[in-house]
Design an enzyme around this catalytic site. Sequence first.
Site: not given
Lengths: 300, 261
Positions: A69, A125, A128
């Site tokens: 994370a 990506n 998110c």
Amino acid sequence: MNTSVNLAGVTLKNPVLTASGTFGSGMEFSRFVDLNKLGGVVTKGVSVVPWEGNATPRVAETASGMLNAIGLQNPGIDVFLSRDLPFLKPFNTAKIVNVCGHTEEEYLGAVERLNDSIADILEINISCPNVKAGGITFGTDPVMVEKITKAIKNISRKPVFMKLSPNVTDITEIARAAEAGGADGISLINTLMGMKIDIQRRKCLLANKTGGLSGPAIKPVAVRMVYQVSKCVSVPLIGMGGIASAEDAIEFMMAGATAVSVGTANFRNPRVTEEIVSGIETFMRENHIDDIREIIGCVE
Amino acid sequence: MEYKKAHVVSVNEIAPSIYDMLLKAPTISAQAKPGQFICLYSNDSAHLLPRPISICEVFGEHVRLVFRIAGYGTRELSAKKTGDEVTVLGPIGNGYPEIPKDKTVTVVGGGIGIPPMLYLARKLYENGNELNIVLGYRDAGLFLKDAFAGYGKIFVATDDGSVGFHGNVVGLIEAEKLPVETVCACGPMPMLKGLSAYTEANGGTAFISLEERMACGIGACLGCITKTKETDGHSHVRNARICTEGPVFDSKVLDFTGGKR
Ligand SMILES: Cc1cc2nc3c(=O)[nH]c(=O)nc-3n(C[C@H](O)[C@H](O)[C@H](O)COP(=O)(O)OP(=O)(O)OC[C@H]3O[C@@H](n4cnc5c(N)ncnc54)[C@H](O)[C@@H]3O)c2cc1C
Ligand SMILES: Cc1cc2nc3c(=O)[nH]c(=O)nc-3n(C[C@H](O)[C@H](O)[C@H](O)COP(=O)(O)O)c2cc1C
Ligand code: FES
């Protein structure tokens, strides 16, 4: 023997790439790996402004895998354009830039700045959290995926690969949405959401509580998703999830990936990417494969 | 820095669950500075992340490590036999800064933070520094204490009061009025925080070695950061990488509130 593959018009000398976020921009790994030997370097996710990321602990080991994370910490597009891409420029390897954002405007801001850069491909990506939609991830809603893909394709002068999250019920639905939005290709899979608890302290091990699972533990899930997606879209795929050897890379290609990204395995062996490149050549020689493209999606 | 197989020369238990390992690793021993560490990898690929362990001493081609069994990886290391191989990466990190020889240095180790202070103490002693060596233990298992003999004046604190000062190292430093113009330390975070606060309040400088869970060990994954007061030159945010900018930091640059100011 031909090891080169074509990703949406970009020729890679071989199908081996680095997975975003595990290899920085190649600087740190360049003392262990000759970047010229790799098909390409996929850089750590970059956003339009710097992100501080999450509190620590940010990583935890799990059986045959790890949770992370990091929270997409990055120095922002300005530093990336003035420091990271110039570092990669002299290397004879494809430069694939991974982009992240919290809002559509943030994605578009970064994509626009990359239009005049040396980036060969953008990897978006969409795992998110979308702050505007209350923190749910862009990549879990097909309507949102098609919309953001269209918006990015409208302004990008680079080929666009949408990187999918596996944390969905039907990965093919999301992949079709990306293709419908005009994506030039699809990357999969990102990490699977997980958790680890420290039973002595009765607390989550990661400060963020949840984290993304990666490494060999997720490989069968990733191979299955690459296979399913390859059967329902016609754009090229970059496959990843637990690749640690040439055999793993070949498995992904047979499932339908045109290229593969190696992530977590770099943490156990910083030279692994180069070893996978030579391992693929050995496999081809031993199995009388003249052209690597023969095996892409060869599994019925 | 190199990634290579090293040969195990010896492994001995020197206190309950504390092991002393000697590795033959010529490149690492030739390059190592006090405060640097190495990463060791399990033979079992199901345990894929590196285990960072501080360099305790170097002798010729050999690197000495002293570690406590904390889980799978350290247990595996403790069971190694002479001649076994172990994959290592290192030396890693910045290490302690060079200190002018006219300065008196207070060297502080707490618990499993003691090992790296041995190499540091020897180097400072050889450099001509006057040393006060403060070692904090849980109990009377005073591992490594005798190895510091000759490098400076040794002070011991124990949590249970069985030997030396009853209490923590900061209490000992206060009670003994030891100089804190220059402090070098490694140990648990509460100790480092307390020591940094005491040192800074008395106008001194504390160089402290931090710990964090690591994935790459080489500065690429951003797993091992610590919060800093100012924007860091590499990350361009207020985070420094413990494996690369650290593990040793001047306490003044750190933000102990974890960014929650
Ligand atoms: C720079 C540095 C220097 C260190 N030097 C020493 C030393 O000289 N002697 C010593 O005994 N210990 C030292 N440690 C702590 C040591 O790294 C851990 O005790 C060890 O990694 C535990 O591994 P394990 O497999 O036994 O435990 P497990 O709990 O099974 O480990 C699981 C995972 O968590 C990580 N981990 C667990 N505890 C820690 C920790 N405290 N710090 C960082 N990662 C951790 C492991 O590396 C592994 O990836 C150091 C840590 C750092 C960061
Ligand atoms: C430490 C770490 C950081 C990552 N950062 C990113 C990132 O910034 N952007 C992204 O798209 N994926 C990121 N990923 C996901 C990887 O690129 C990859 O999709 C995933 O880890 C599966 O591959 P692997 O099992 O080979 O690691 C990260 C993964 C890890 C382990
Ligand atoms: S462990 Fe990867 S950046 Fe420090």
